[in-house]
Design a protein around this motif. Structure first.
Motif, PDB file in Angstrom:
ATOM      1  N   ALA A   1     -18.139 -25.243  40.515  1.00 28.16           N
ATOM      2  CA  ALA A   1     -16.823 -24.629  40.700  1.00 28.16           C
ATOM      3  C   ALA A   1     -16.407 -23.902  39.431  1.00 28.16           C
ATOM      4  CB  ALA A   1     -15.791 -25.687  41.062  1.00 28.16           C
ATOM      5  N   ASP A   2     -15.541 -22.887  39.596  1.00 27.49           N
ATOM      6  CA  ASP A   2     -15.110 -22.097  38.448  1.00 27.49           C
ATOM      7  C   ASP A   2     -13.608 -22.159  38.168  1.00 27.49           C
ATOM      8  OD1 ASP A   2     -14.167 -20.625  40.566  1.00 27.49           O
ATOM      9  OD2 ASP A   2     -15.397 -18.854  40.189  1.00 27.49           O
ATOM     10  N   SER A   3     -12.867 -23.018  38.869  1.00 23.34           N
ATOM     11  CA  SER A   3     -11.437 -23.173  38.610  1.00 23.34           C
ATOM     12  C   SER A   3     -10.976 -24.488  39.208  1.00 23.34           C
ATOM     13  CB  SER A   3     -10.633 -22.015  39.218  1.00 23.34           C
ATOM     14  OG  SER A   3     -10.632 -22.103  40.636  1.00 23.34           O
ATOM     15  N   ASP A   4      -9.742 -24.877  38.907  1.00 25.96           N
ATOM     16  CA  ASP A   4      -9.222 -26.139  39.440  1.00 25.96           C
ATOM     17  C   ASP A   4      -9.129 -26.110  40.957  1.00 25.96           C
ATOM     18  OD1 ASP A   4      -7.183 -24.200  39.288  1.00 25.96           O
ATOM     19  OD2 ASP A   4      -5.605 -25.697  39.067  1.00 25.96           O
ATOM     20  N   THR A   5      -8.633 -24.998  41.510  1.00 31.76           N
ATOM     21  CA  THR A   5      -8.477 -24.896  42.956  1.00 31.76           C
ATOM     22  C   THR A   5      -9.836 -24.938  43.656  1.00 31.76           C
ATOM     23  OG1 THR A   5      -6.533 -23.520  42.605  1.00 31.76           O
ATOM     24  CG2 THR A   5      -7.465 -23.542  44.816  1.00 31.76           C
ATOM     25  N   ARG A   6     -10.805 -24.234  43.111  1.00 31.12           N
ATOM     26  CA  ARG A   6     -12.120 -24.218  43.760  1.00 31.12           C
ATOM     27  C   ARG A   6     -12.847 -25.553  43.568  1.00 31.12           C
ATOM     28  NH1 ARG A   6     -12.103 -18.664  42.006  1.00 31.12           N
ATOM     29  NH2 ARG A   6     -11.689 -17.355  43.811  1.00 31.12           N
ATOM     30  N   TRP A   7     -12.587 -26.239  42.464  1.00 33.07           N
ATOM     31  CA  TRP A   7     -13.154 -27.576  42.327  1.00 33.07           C
ATOM     32  C   TRP A   7     -12.600 -28.498  43.420  1.00 33.07           C
ATOM     33  CZ3 TRP A   7     -16.694 -30.811  41.383  1.00 33.07           C
ATOM     34  CH2 TRP A   7     -16.418 -32.189  41.314  1.00 33.07           C
TER      35      TRP A   7
ATOM     36  N   LEU B   1     -18.204 -24.241  35.959  1.00 33.23           N
ATOM     37  CA  LEU B   1     -18.719 -23.016  35.369  1.00 33.23           C
ATOM     38  C   LEU B   1     -17.816 -22.581  34.223  1.00 33.23           C
ATOM     39  CD1 LEU B   1     -21.007 -20.937  35.672  1.00 33.23           C
ATOM     40  CD2 LEU B   1     -19.462 -19.606  37.121  1.00 33.23           C
ATOM     41  N   ARG B   2     -18.388 -22.446  33.044  1.00 37.44           N
ATOM     42  CA  ARG B   2     -17.605 -22.123  31.858  1.00 37.44           C
ATOM     43  C   ARG B   2     -17.057 -20.704  31.960  1.00 37.44           C
ATOM     44  NH1 ARG B   2     -21.307 -23.334  28.000  1.00 37.44           N
ATOM     45  NH2 ARG B   2     -20.669 -25.504  28.212  1.00 37.44           N
ATOM     46  N   GLY B   3     -15.746 -20.557  31.735  1.00 38.85           N
ATOM     47  CA  GLY B   3     -15.112 -19.242  31.810  1.00 38.85           C
ATOM     48  C   GLY B   3     -13.634 -19.353  31.520  1.00 38.85           C
TER      49      GLY B   3
ATOM     50  N   ARG C   1     -19.570 -32.144  34.441  1.00 43.22           N
ATOM     51  CA  ARG C   1     -19.806 -31.517  33.150  1.00 43.22           C
ATOM     52  C   ARG C   1     -19.656 -30.004  33.241  1.00 43.22           C
ATOM     53  NH1 ARG C   1     -25.500 -30.110  31.844  1.00 43.22           N
ATOM     54  NH2 ARG C   1     -26.847 -30.473  33.641  1.00 43.22           N
ATOM     55  N   GLU C   2     -19.414 -29.407  32.076  1.00 40.42           N
ATOM     56  CA  GLU C   2     -19.195 -27.964  31.991  1.00 40.42           C
ATOM     57  C   GLU C   2     -20.517 -27.276  31.651  1.00 40.42           C
ATOM     58  OE1 GLU C   2     -16.704 -25.154  28.974  1.00 40.42           O
ATOM     59  OE2 GLU C   2     -15.650 -26.932  29.749  1.00 40.42           O
ATOM     60  N   VAL C   3     -20.793 -26.163  32.335  1.00 37.34           N
ATOM     61  CA  VAL C   3     -22.057 -25.455  32.138  1.00 37.34           C
ATOM     62  C   VAL C   3     -21.835 -23.948  32.198  1.00 37.34           C
ATOM     63  CG1 VAL C   3     -23.520 -27.276  33.120  1.00 37.34           C
ATOM     64  CG2 VAL C   3     -22.553 -25.513  34.637  1.00 37.34           C
ATOM     65  N   THR C   4     -22.776 -23.196  31.638  1.00 38.83           N
ATOM     66  CA  THR C   4     -22.851 -21.761  31.912  1.00 38.83           C
ATOM     67  C   THR C   4     -23.662 -21.590  33.189  1.00 38.83           C
ATOM     68  OG1 THR C   4     -24.908 -21.453  30.690  1.00 38.83           O
ATOM     69  CG2 THR C   4     -22.839 -21.260  29.443  1.00 38.83           C
ATOM     70  N   GLY C   5     -23.672 -20.381  33.737  1.00 39.25           N
ATOM     71  CA  GLY C   5     -24.471 -20.143  34.934  1.00 39.25           C
ATOM     72  C   GLY C   5     -25.939 -20.423  34.705  1.00 39.25           C
TER      73      GLY C   5
ATOM     74  N   ALA D   1     -11.146 -19.622  33.449  1.00 36.95           N
ATOM     75  CA  ALA D   1     -10.369 -20.513  34.319  1.00 36.95           C
ATOM     76  C   ALA D   1     -10.933 -21.918  34.387  1.00 36.95           C
ATOM     77  CB  ALA D   1     -10.294 -19.920  35.729  1.00 36.95           C
ATOM     78  N   THR D   2     -11.856 -22.270  33.488  1.00 38.85           N
ATOM     79  CA  THR D   2     -12.389 -23.629  33.493  1.00 38.85           C
ATOM     80  C   THR D   2     -11.234 -24.618  33.408  1.00 38.85           C
ATOM     81  OG1 THR D   2     -14.335 -22.826  32.309  1.00 38.85           O
ATOM     82  CG2 THR D   2     -14.014 -25.205  32.405  1.00 38.85           C
ATOM     83  N   PRO D   3     -11.115 -25.541  34.356  1.00 39.62           N
ATOM     84  CA  PRO D   3      -9.945 -26.423  34.383  1.00 39.62           C
ATOM     85  C   PRO D   3      -9.906 -27.420  33.230  1.00 39.62           C
ATOM     86  CG  PRO D   3     -11.521 -27.050  36.084  1.00 39.62           C
ATOM     87  CD  PRO D   3     -12.001 -25.751  35.510  1.00 39.62           C
ATOM     88  N   THR D   4      -8.691 -27.743  32.821  1.00 38.51           N
ATOM     89  CA  THR D   4      -8.477 -28.760  31.796  1.00 38.51           C
ATOM     90  C   THR D   4      -8.522 -30.139  32.452  1.00 38.51           C
ATOM     91  OG1 THR D   4      -6.088 -28.787  32.130  1.00 38.51           O
ATOM     92  CG2 THR D   4      -6.966 -27.169  30.562  1.00 38.51           C
ATOM     93  N   PRO D   5      -8.653 -31.216  31.641  1.00 40.65           N
ATOM     94  CA  PRO D   5      -8.623 -32.568  32.222  1.00 40.65           C
ATOM     95  C   PRO D   5      -7.367 -32.829  33.051  1.00 40.65           C
ATOM     96  CG  PRO D   5      -9.476 -32.670  29.992  1.00 40.65           C
ATOM     97  CD  PRO D   5      -9.012 -31.252  30.207  1.00 40.65           C
ATOM     98  N   ARG D   6      -6.214 -32.310  32.596  1.00 42.08           N
ATOM     99  CA  ARG D   6      -4.983 -32.512  33.362  1.00 42.08           C
ATOM    100  C   ARG D   6      -5.063 -31.848  34.725  1.00 42.08           C
ATOM    101  NH1 ARG D   6      -0.708 -30.545  35.470  1.00 42.08           N
ATOM    102  NH2 ARG D   6      -1.484 -28.454  35.075  1.00 42.08           N
ATOM    103  N   GLN D   7      -5.577 -30.626  34.758  1.00 38.00           N
ATOM    104  CA  GLN D   7      -5.707 -29.921  36.029  1.00 38.00           C
ATOM    105  C   GLN D   7      -6.669 -30.633  36.962  1.00 38.00           C
ATOM    106  OE1 GLN D   7      -6.611 -26.069  34.099  1.00 38.00           O
ATOM    107  NE2 GLN D   7      -5.058 -25.177  35.441  1.00 38.00           N
ATOM    108  N   LEU D   8      -7.762 -31.120  36.423  1.00 39.45           N
ATOM    109  CA  LEU D   8      -8.732 -31.839  37.247  1.00 39.45           C
ATOM    110  C   LEU D   8      -8.107 -33.092  37.846  1.00 39.45           C
ATOM    111  CD1 LEU D   8     -11.914 -31.533  35.011  1.00 39.45           C
ATOM    112  CD2 LEU D   8     -11.541 -30.431  37.222  1.00 39.45           C
ATOM    113  N   ALA D   9      -7.348 -33.815  37.041  1.00 36.99           N
ATOM    114  CA  ALA D   9      -6.705 -35.025  37.539  1.00 36.99           C
ATOM    115  C   ALA D   9      -5.705 -34.698  38.641  1.00 36.99           C
ATOM    116  CB  ALA D   9      -6.020 -35.758  36.388  1.00 36.99           C
ATOM    117  N   GLU D  10      -5.021 -33.565  38.501  1.00 41.39           N
ATOM    118  CA  GLU D  10      -4.009 -33.192  39.480  1.00 41.39           C
ATOM    119  C   GLU D  10      -4.612 -32.838  40.835  1.00 41.39           C
ATOM    120  OE1 GLU D  10      -1.009 -29.485  39.716  1.00 41.39           O
ATOM    121  OE2 GLU D  10      -0.550 -30.880  38.087  1.00 41.39           O
TER     122      GLU D  10
END
Length: 437
Positions: free
Chosen positions: A15-21, A45-47, A67-71, A49-58
């Motif tokens: 995923a590349d953002s909180d919403t898509r995760w 996906l690192r970019g 984990r965070e990765v490049t393509g 819009a990579t979500p923060t821990p707070r966004q992920l928890a929400e």
């Protein structure tokens, strides 16, 4: 490559953002074989819009590992890990790049079932987004209406439409609305990029504050997606937190964060311009208003709600109006609204995936519609943005050819991302205003 059939299914989500995760992780659990204990590994996906821990928890969406990765790092991981299902929860260009990269990495060997789709309402770039997603084994459509539109696009260019599979939004649910609460609560679901300009966003904020003043007996909530400095799927240059500074606010008006489902638990009227939160609200039979104050326009996305019965204005809401949704429209949009059909919305996808898993060793190589022959002026640029060559192979010097980032490089990356977000939200608007002088 696929995991052993004797073990619990393994699913990967990129995923590349909180919403898509949130969409990807919840979709993965819904499409997994019934009654199966799964292992879910998440890759971010690192970019920008990579979500923060707070966004992920929400989001409320969890994984066994994350984990965070490049393509390129992700493609390398996919050659060393064994999965049954891979969910690509990315913007269209990201999906296309990963499809080509995975095709190169896997070749004609064993591979997992690849699934992709959309996080919510598809109201713009329909053909572009769909053709960028072509090549996955399943392209999920969130409603019968979307499934018909998706097939029409693929068939219109002579591409195989067999991957289109009707499901529903994976995050619908929660208790059905049982009637007005005390205090009566109005929630405005803000969006990062709709509307975009300061005047329109200020107008919406003023009307929301005005509603709170007109109805002091009500609680009025401004539901925010992100805190300053965080990014979501879309860039937010003018966060409402900034626009509300210095204003005298009524006591019954509040800014809130948190999981949308929890906010809906106490909502009596959901108001938005075109947020997917409207579908969550309608699914729970909560009165839902889609604003027409700024027009009904494709740029706003509220044209998607034509025929829904939900289109209305702040003037009518101030006067006490509560929209009544059209049952036929709800059915076409895959919103169950209490009829019980949602429980079976993912049955077809599960059955299809089950059939593919039974012959996973014989799955054909991925075949995207876009190739260097069909789109020679478009595809190479998309692949290059993800450090991939025209054949999907990592370019020289890409992260896949280097060692994993150490602690110092990770700190530098986080600092650079913070600087970028600061530039988008603070510096860029100032430069834009100066250019208009």
């Amino acid at each position: 490559m696929p995991a052993s059939a004797t073990k619990s299914p393994r699913i990967a989500v990129l995923a590349d953002s909180d919403t898509r995760w949130k969409w990807g992780a919840l979709t993965a659990r819904r499409i997994a074989p019934a009654d199966a204990g799964i292992r879910l590994d998440g890759y971010l996906l690192r970019g920008r819009a990579t979500p923060t821990p707070r966004q992920l928890a929400e989001t409320g969406a969890t994984a066994d590992s994350l984990r965070e990765v490049t393509g390129a790092e992700f493609l390398r991981a996919m050659t060393g890990e064994s999965y049954d299902i891979l969910v690509l929860a990315l913007v269209g260009g990201g999906v296309q790049a990963m499809l080509h990269g995975l095709r190169h990495a896997w070749g004609s060997g064993p591979r997992p079932v690849v699934v992709t789709g959309y996080v919510g309402v598809v109201y713009e770039k329909l053909a572009d987004g769909l053709l960028l997603r072509h090549g996955a084994d399943l392209v999920l459509a969130n409603s019968a209406q979307d499934a018909d539109r998706f097939r029409a696009v693929y068939e219109g260019v002579g591409a195989d439409a067999g991957a289109v599979t009707e499901v529903a939004l994976p995050f619908l649910g929660g208790e059905a609305y049982a009637g007005e609460r005390a205090p009566y609560t109005v929630t405005f679901a803000a969006q990062p990029s709709v509307p975009e300009n300061r005047a329109d966003r200020t107008y919406l904020l003023e009307r929301l504050i005005g509603h709170a003043r007109r109805h002091p007996e009500r609680e009025v909530l401004l539901k925010l997606r992100s805190k300053p400095g965080e990014h979501t799927t879309h860039i937010e240059e003018l966060p409402y937190q900034k626009l509300v500074r210095g204003r005298e606010l009524p006591a019954n008006f509040r800014l809130v964060y948190g999981h949308m489902g929890e906010v809906l638990d106490r909502t009596d009227l959901l108001v938005t311009v075109s947020s997917t939160a409207a579908l969550e609200s309608l699914h729970r039979c909560i009165p839902t208003a889609v604003l027409t104050d700024l027009g009904v326009r494709e740029a706003l996305g509220n044209h998607h709600f034509l025929g829904s019965g939900c289109l209305t204005s702040w003037d009518r809401l101030d006067a006490g109006h509560r929209p009544e949704p059209d049952p036929g429209w709800l059915a076409r949009q895959g919103v169950a609204a209490g009829d019980g059909s949602y429980a079976g919305a993912f049955d077809a996808a599960r059955a299809r995936i089950g059939g593919l898993l039974e012959r996973s060793g014989a799955l054909a190589p991925l075949e995207p519609y876009y190739t260097p022959e069909t789109a020679p002026g478009y595809l190479p640029g998309i692949l290059a943005r993800h450090h991939l060559g025209p054949d999907g192979a990592p370019l020289p010097g890409s992260p896949a050819t280097r060692a994993e980032a150490g602690p110092v490089r990770q700190i530098v990356r986080r600092a650079a991302r913070g600087a970028y977000r600061h530039g988008v939200q603070r510096v860029a608007p100032v430069i834009r205003r100066m250019g208009e002088l």
